[in-house]
Design a protein around this motif. Structure first.
Motif, PDB file in Angstrom:
ATOM      1  N   ASP A 236       0.917  -1.514  -0.037  1.00 36.75           N
ATOM      2  CA  ASP A 236       0.134  -0.073   0.314  1.00 36.75           C
ATOM      3  C   ASP A 236       0.482   1.120  -0.152  1.00 36.75           C
ATOM      4  O   ASP A 236       2.311   1.263  -0.302  1.00 36.75           O
ATOM      5  CB  ASP A 236      -0.586   0.066   1.092  1.00 36.75           C
ATOM      6  CG  ASP A 236      -2.261   1.087   0.696  1.00 36.75           C
ATOM      7  OD1 ASP A 236      -2.052   1.674  -0.114  1.00 36.75           O
ATOM      8  OD2 ASP A 236      -3.103   0.597   1.652  1.00 36.75           O
ATOM      9  N   CYS A 237       0.409   2.444   0.016  1.00 33.40           N
ATOM     10  CA  CYS A 237       1.144   3.615  -0.452  1.00 33.40           C
ATOM     11  C   CYS A 237       0.365   4.574   0.578  1.00 33.40           C
ATOM     12  O   CYS A 237      -0.388   4.603   0.320  1.00 33.40           O
ATOM     13  CB  CYS A 237       1.167   3.981  -1.347  1.00 33.40           C
ATOM     14  SG  CYS A 237       2.410   4.849  -2.097  1.00 33.40           S
ATOM     15  N   ARG A 238       0.985   6.110   0.898  1.00 39.82           N
ATOM     16  CA  ARG A 238       0.962   6.997   1.653  1.00 39.82           C
ATOM     17  C   ARG A 238       0.712   8.225   0.535  1.00 39.82           C
ATOM     18  O   ARG A 238      -0.286   9.157   1.285  1.00 39.82           O
ATOM     19  CB  ARG A 238       2.068   7.348   2.427  1.00 39.82           C
ATOM     20  CG  ARG A 238       2.369   6.343   3.386  1.00 39.82           C
ATOM     21  CD  ARG A 238       3.458   7.351   4.394  1.00 39.82           C
ATOM     22  NE  ARG A 238       4.120   7.260   3.990  1.00 39.82           N
ATOM     23  CZ  ARG A 238       5.058   8.237   4.386  1.00 39.82           C
ATOM     24  NH1 ARG A 238       5.114   8.922   5.546  1.00 39.82           N
ATOM     25  NH2 ARG A 238       6.047   8.297   3.817  1.00 39.82           N
ATOM     26  N   CYS A 239       0.390   7.951  -1.086  1.00 45.02           N
ATOM     27  CA  CYS A 239      -0.137   8.824  -1.591  1.00 45.02           C
ATOM     28  C   CYS A 239      -1.562   9.209  -1.610  1.00 45.02           C
ATOM     29  O   CYS A 239      -1.942   8.190  -1.136  1.00 45.02           O
ATOM     30  CB  CYS A 239       0.775   8.798  -2.672  1.00 45.02           C
ATOM     31  SG  CYS A 239      -0.121   6.954  -3.798  1.00 45.02           S
ATOM     32  N   SER A 240      -1.974  10.355  -2.011  1.00 44.40           N
ATOM     33  CA  SER A 240      -3.487  10.742  -1.906  1.00 44.40           C
ATOM     34  C   SER A 240      -3.882  11.830  -3.578  1.00 44.40           C
ATOM     35  O   SER A 240      -2.082  12.423  -3.172  1.00 44.40           O
ATOM     36  CB  SER A 240      -3.655  10.917  -0.906  1.00 44.40           C
ATOM     37  OG  SER A 240      -3.643  12.133  -0.129  1.00 44.40           O
ATOM     38  N   ARG A 268       2.658  10.796 -10.989  1.00 41.91           N
ATOM     39  CA  ARG A 268       2.666   9.595 -10.401  1.00 41.91           C
ATOM     40  C   ARG A 268       3.246   9.655  -9.186  1.00 41.91           C
ATOM     41  O   ARG A 268       4.368  10.513  -9.271  1.00 41.91           O
ATOM     42  CB  ARG A 268       3.591   9.583 -11.875  1.00 41.91           C
ATOM     43  CG  ARG A 268       3.774   7.964 -12.676  1.00 41.91           C
ATOM     44  CD  ARG A 268       4.095   7.487 -13.543  1.00 41.91           C
ATOM     45  NE  ARG A 268       3.735   7.492 -14.553  1.00 41.91           N
ATOM     46  CZ  ARG A 268       2.303   7.304 -14.731  1.00 41.91           C
ATOM     47  NH1 ARG A 268       1.932   5.530 -14.459  1.00 41.91           N
ATOM     48  NH2 ARG A 268       1.966   7.162 -16.586  1.00 41.91           N
ATOM     49  N   CYS A 269       2.648   8.914  -8.374  1.00 46.99           N
ATOM     50  CA  CYS A 269       3.777   8.360  -7.284  1.00 46.99           C
ATOM     51  C   CYS A 269       4.869   7.078  -7.641  1.00 46.99           C
ATOM     52  O   CYS A 269       4.502   6.716  -8.380  1.00 46.99           O
ATOM     53  CB  CYS A 269       2.251   7.648  -6.388  1.00 46.99           C
ATOM     54  SG  CYS A 269       3.908   7.316  -4.949  1.00 46.99           S
ATOM     55  N   GLN A 270       5.677   7.765  -6.900  1.00 57.68           N
ATOM     56  CA  GLN A 270       6.952   6.880  -7.570  1.00 57.68           C
ATOM     57  C   GLN A 270       6.893   5.578  -6.716  1.00 57.68           C
ATOM     58  O   GLN A 270       7.219   4.550  -7.780  1.00 57.68           O
ATOM     59  CB  GLN A 270       8.632   7.752  -7.085  1.00 57.68           C
ATOM     60  CG  GLN A 270       8.885   8.010  -8.298  1.00 57.68           C
ATOM     61  CD  GLN A 270      10.195   8.402  -7.758  1.00 57.68           C
ATOM     62  OE1 GLN A 270      10.755   9.108  -6.702  1.00 57.68           O
ATOM     63  NE2 GLN A 270      11.503   8.582  -8.076  1.00 57.68           N
ATOM     64  N   PHE A 271       6.298   5.557  -5.914  1.00 63.72           N
ATOM     65  CA  PHE A 271       5.937   4.381  -5.096  1.00 63.72           C
ATOM     66  C   PHE A 271       5.770   3.397  -5.429  1.00 63.72           C
ATOM     67  O   PHE A 271       5.752   2.617  -5.788  1.00 63.72           O
ATOM     68  CB  PHE A 271       5.841   4.755  -3.505  1.00 63.72           C
ATOM     69  CG  PHE A 271       7.252   4.802  -2.807  1.00 63.72           C
ATOM     70  CD1 PHE A 271       8.100   4.241  -2.484  1.00 63.72           C
ATOM     71  CD2 PHE A 271       7.731   6.114  -2.671  1.00 63.72           C
ATOM     72  CE1 PHE A 271       8.985   4.405  -1.331  1.00 63.72           C
ATOM     73  CE2 PHE A 271       8.626   6.835  -1.821  1.00 63.72           C
ATOM     74  CZ  PHE A 271       9.460   5.484  -1.340  1.00 63.72           C
ATOM     75  N   CYS A 272       4.378   3.767  -5.770  1.00 59.98           N
ATOM     76  CA  CYS A 272       2.764   3.101  -6.463  1.00 59.98           C
ATOM     77  C   CYS A 272       2.355   2.682  -7.508  1.00 59.98           C
ATOM     78  O   CYS A 272       1.581   2.315  -8.336  1.00 59.98           O
ATOM     79  CB  CYS A 272       1.425   3.620  -5.088  1.00 59.98           C
ATOM     80  SG  CYS A 272       0.787   4.732  -5.074  1.00 59.98           S
ATOM     81  N   ASN A 273       2.883   3.915  -8.241  1.00 61.68           N
ATOM     82  CA  ASN A 273       2.608   4.945  -9.019  1.00 61.68           C
ATOM     83  C   ASN A 273       1.164   4.660  -9.844  1.00 61.68           C
ATOM     84  O   ASN A 273       0.339   4.472 -11.028  1.00 61.68           O
ATOM     85  CB  ASN A 273       3.186   3.171 -10.373  1.00 61.68           C
ATOM     86  CG  ASN A 273       3.484   3.329 -11.816  1.00 61.68           C
ATOM     87  OD1 ASN A 273       4.038   3.912 -11.777  1.00 61.68           O
ATOM     88  ND2 ASN A 273       3.579   2.478 -12.586  1.00 61.68           N
TER      89      ASN A 273
END
Ligand SMILES: [Zn+2]
Length: 291
Positions: A236-240, A268-273
């Motif tokens: 999972d990722c912390r992006c939003s 684009r979030c690097q961690f989760c794309n």
């Protein structure tokens, strides 16, 4: 087998062991980033390593690891939190290399034999703390072991493995056994004997062995306390969208207006794309400080 963590101590207080299963979260990372075989093995080992090391360095916090080697994969970055969430990315996810001389995916060649491993732990108290060690081989397991010995002063055995085929990630997991202050020569001897005949972690998983069985195989001869309850792990990722907008708010007014003119901003979030879009009107509001 579900992704998760088990922990155990022995009754004599000589060792502490952590074992993780990460097959599904590594497969999720492979799909999201369209990873090559070699990149899947490298990122998968790093994610598995982060899940193993997290309870040691930031039991109630988070841990970020960055492998910065001189190989073609570029940076490998992973982030794990004590909520059981693991994420990560590889700078060049499509890089593929021939198998190494042992017939394995060449993770060491892909990350690089020279470079650094940076480990940042954030326990939630005070500032995050970063330690840096030189890479041992770029194979991830050896590098993490070097970090534990040099920076955590903990003698340990650390194994991480990812088995990836054309069907995807078929097995991923790892085991960390650390010596505690009451460890003796006999403790070390028993561990050495056990791990000389342990076999490959992912081979044991693919044979259908459960985490507890694999743990007991590595710790033959030790009398274990009750195992900790199984703690689930997931990708999972912390992006939003909110975080993306926060980042936009830090940008120059002129840049924001230019983006608004082009129609929208895409991030684009690097961690989760994951991809985020912010429409022109909202960009104008942000540019005018009314976002
Ligand atoms: Zn993300």
């Amino acid at each position: 087998m579900d992704d998760g963590v088990l922990q155990a101590f022995d009754v004599q207080g000589t060792i502490q062991a952590t074992i993780v299963s990460t097959t599904h979260l590594v497969e999720e990372a492979r799909n999201r980033h369209k990873l090559s075989y070699t990149a899947a093995a490298a990122l998968g080992r790093a994610m598995t390593g982060a899940a193993l090391v997290l309870p040691v360095v930031a039991r109630r916090g988070r841990l970020t690891m960055k492998f910065q080697g001189d190989g073609p994969l570029g940076k490998v970055v992973v982030d794990a939190s004590s909520k059981g969430i693991v994420t990560g990315y590889v700078e060049n996810p499509r890089v593929e290399l021939p198998l190494n001389s042992l017939g394995n995916l060449d993770v060491g060649g892909a990350i690089g034999k020279r470079g650094y491993l940076h480990v940042t732990s954030d326990t939630g108290f005070g500032l995050p703390h970063t330690s840096t060690v030189e890479l041992a081989s770029g194979e991830v397991g050896e590098d993490l072991n070097r970090y534990l010995v040099n920076c955590q002063d903990a003698g340990s055995v650390l194994i991480v493995g990812v088995h990836v085929s054309r069907n995807g990630v078929e097995a991923a997991g790892g085991l960390l056994v650390q010596l505690l202050p009451d460890a003796t020569e006999e403790t070390i001897c028993m561990l050495e004997n056990n791990f000389a005949s342990f076999g490959t972690f992912t081979f044991l998983m693919r044979r259908g062995m459960g985490l507890e069985d694999i743990l007991r195989r590595g710790l033959q001869g030790f009398e274990l306390h009750d195992l900790s309850p199984f703690q689930p792990l997931r990708f999972d990722c912390r992006c939003s969208t909110e975080r993306f907008i926060q980042a936009l708010k830090g940008m120059d007014r002129q840049e924001l207006l230019e983006m608004a003119e082009q129609g929208e901003a895409e991030g684009r979030c690097q961690f989760c794309n994951a991809v985020y879009h912010v429409a022109s009107e909202r960009l104008m509001d942000i540019a005018e400080g009314a976002g």
